[in-house]
Enzyme design. Structure first.
Site, PDB file in Angstrom:
ATOM      1  N   GLY A  51      -1.149 -10.637  17.195  1.00 54.70           N
ATOM      2  CA  GLY A  51      -1.970 -10.456  15.859  1.00 54.70           C
ATOM      3  C   GLY A  51      -0.777 -11.215  14.916  1.00 54.70           C
ATOM      4  O   GLY A  51       0.444 -10.786  15.070  1.00 54.70           O
ATOM      5  N   ASP A 240      -4.603 -16.809  11.586  1.00 54.52           N
ATOM      6  CA  ASP A 240      -3.233 -16.888  11.950  1.00 54.52           C
ATOM      7  C   ASP A 240      -2.435 -17.772  11.076  1.00 54.52           C
ATOM      8  O   ASP A 240      -1.169 -17.847  11.038  1.00 54.52           O
ATOM      9  CB  ASP A 240      -3.150 -17.440  13.483  1.00 54.52           C
ATOM     10  CG  ASP A 240      -3.566 -16.441  14.318  1.00 54.52           C
ATOM     11  OD1 ASP A 240      -4.841 -16.044  14.457  1.00 54.52           O
ATOM     12  OD2 ASP A 240      -2.682 -15.709  14.869  1.00 54.52           O
TER      13      ASP A 240
END
Lengths: 348, 348
Positions: A51, A240
């Site tokens: 993550g 991201d």
């Protein structure tokens, strides 16, 4: 409304980094601890920590742990160690920009003037703890802003895991869902399983079940069919990396969800802290991480195909700005035209 | 060019149905044999036999085996048995129309006038063998017609398994790819793994490897990214049912591939015999089979998520005609407008 922190995947415990090894979820809740930046780097590479925001925080904590535990008695030696740690951590994963953002923020403190080793250690540790605390604060602020976009009764489709397990706690897209739930909105979530690593099936389902939020699991290829049935109100995903143009680089599969959402006129929201925004890199220069073919050839370590079959395994894809309804950051919700409005929010 | 039959998943062996249990592929090549229609019905339900044309052929062979092996000495009793077998087989799977087409064709022979049990047995067995033989002939004819749409150097994306393993042999969409390969065209295939049952990863990869055709495996959610890279020349998929309007009901995930293909201007071809065409049913009345939630909660029998998570598991989706470039049948290639041209081909 008070928001809670029910899951803490990353913590600073007596000068060591403690992390929840998410590769074992939802079957085992295993925590690991280390003061070695090499251990943390490997945990990031193996996606024990994953993550975008989480790996940024983990890298910062790893640099801090290296400095905190080093016997060195000169600032120069500590500085060199911190830079070595930063270099190693920088090479773990190429796509998420929060990683580089967090490392660069640590390096600015490392480079700051002091000749007292204790003062140096304190500053470095404080910076890492600030990065962790600010990540949680940013998540909660995004939750507050993003939950205004969610109506009572909404069915929200999400991809991958963007929850507490992808951050220092609370979450980005899943943080918005969590915030709406805490505010009493009656919502349901549809989670894609997210092959190859199954973050949706393993992590999002686990996190939502823990929170009591109703969730339905689907395979990635069901999104179009489910939307054509008219049951999806909104899509919320993380990122991201978000470019200044509004291109969203996120977990593989995001782009197909965005295409299907556009066709079915389902609003498509991206939730990410401003540390995810990259105003420098043009879309053609973005490095899409290609991960091991074994992730595609296997599911949770077990072969599903011939052992030597050729495979592609891009970890991310790029969703163009015209498919994105809005981007929720801790500094505000950004609408098109992105080229103007992203820069405004980041710089303002 | 001579086409070969390298894989025979269904055969008639001394009055018994022999099938390749494709659930064990690619790890074990297990053949099973039975004269019991109940065994064949269960094999279809468990997807040991799968693929719209294959289940039609298997049902026909199962009715023939029941009649062939029955001790009954009157045509009335044999007829009753055949009808019982037909009823059972009809309830195995609701979506593929070839199943009902093959069963109805068998029932027309069952209903034909004769009072000689041996003559009755012969006719029923002959009809089943004709259905099997004609399926292979139709596949080869589709291969011949469809391979004209394939150019040297093409990279063809396909979904699920539409090869020999989905038919009596040779294949529909994969039959076209096979035919182009036999004709010497240098092609490459990108196969989607096709969750939840992984027909792409398990069957298509195995079949293409056996044939020596280059194949690259991807997860279902990579299609958009791969197309955005410009490397896909054409899409070829099969169909479980094609409506008179041109709506294509096929394995879950087909619709998302079609949406992505349209966005990237990649031609999207459907290959299916005319027995797949259903001129009667309107799109709103199509039954989409909902299969066991365990298929989504597990991969090859192993849990990937919490055991009690809510799940959707539609086996098929519906691709609207505006996303379909052409439909290849054994009677010709059908282009839009489908409403006119499908009826013409079927009736002509």
């Amino acid at each position: 409304v008070r928001y809670k922190l029910t899951i803490r995947p990353l913590e600073w415990v007596n000068g060591r980094v403690k992390w929840l090894d998410v590769t074992r979820l939802p079957f085992e809740e295993v925590y690991k601890e280390s003061s070695s930046y090499e251990d943390v780097a490997r945990a990031i590479e193996r996606m024990e920590i994953r993550g975008a925001p989480a790996i940024g925080v983990a890298a910062a904590l790893a640099i801090a742990a290296a400095v905190y535990n080093a016997a060195a008695d000169s600032v120069d030696k500590l500085r060199e160690l911190a830079r070595r740690a930063a270099e190693r951590l920088r090479r773990t994963r190429p796509t998420a920009v929060n990683l580089f953002w967090a490392i660069n923020r640590m390096l600015r403190v490392v480079d700051s003037a002091t000749s007292d080793p204790e003062e140096f250690r304190r500053r470095v540790v404080d910076e890492a703890l600030s990065i962790m605390r600010e990540d949680i604060e940013a998540n909660m602020r995004m939750g507050e802003l993003g939950s205004k976009l969610i109506d009572d009764g909404d069915v929200i489709l999400t991809h991958c895991n963007t929850g507490a397990l992808a951050t220092a706690g609370f979450g980005t897209a899943l943080g918005v869902i969590r915030a709406a739930w805490y505010e009493g909105k009656k919502i349901r979530v549809i989670a894609t399983e997210t092959r190859p690593v199954l973050q949706g099936a393993r992590l999002t389902v686990w996190e939502l079940a823990k929170e009591g939020i109703p969730v339905t699991l689907i395979t990635d290829n069901m999104v179009g069919h489910v939307m054509s049935g008219g049951i999806v109100s909104k899509v919320f995903v993380g990122a991201d990396r978000i470019l200044g143009t509004g291109h969203v680089i996120n977990k593989i599969g995001t782009y197909m969800i965005a295409i299907a959402a556009q066709r079915h006129r389902v609003p498509f929201y991206v939730v990410a802290p401003t540390s995810t925004i990259d105003l420098e890199t043009p879309v053609d220069s973005v490095v899409i991480e290609e991960r091991s073919p074994e992730e595609v050839r296997t599911v949770m370590g077990r072969p599903i195909t011939l052992p030597d079959v050729d495979v592609m395994n891009p970890a991310f894809d790029i969703t163009p700005p015209e498919l994105v309804t809005a981007i929720v950051t801790e500094k505000g919700v950004i609408y098109p035209p992105y080229r103007e409005n992203i820069a405004k929010v980041v710089k303002g």
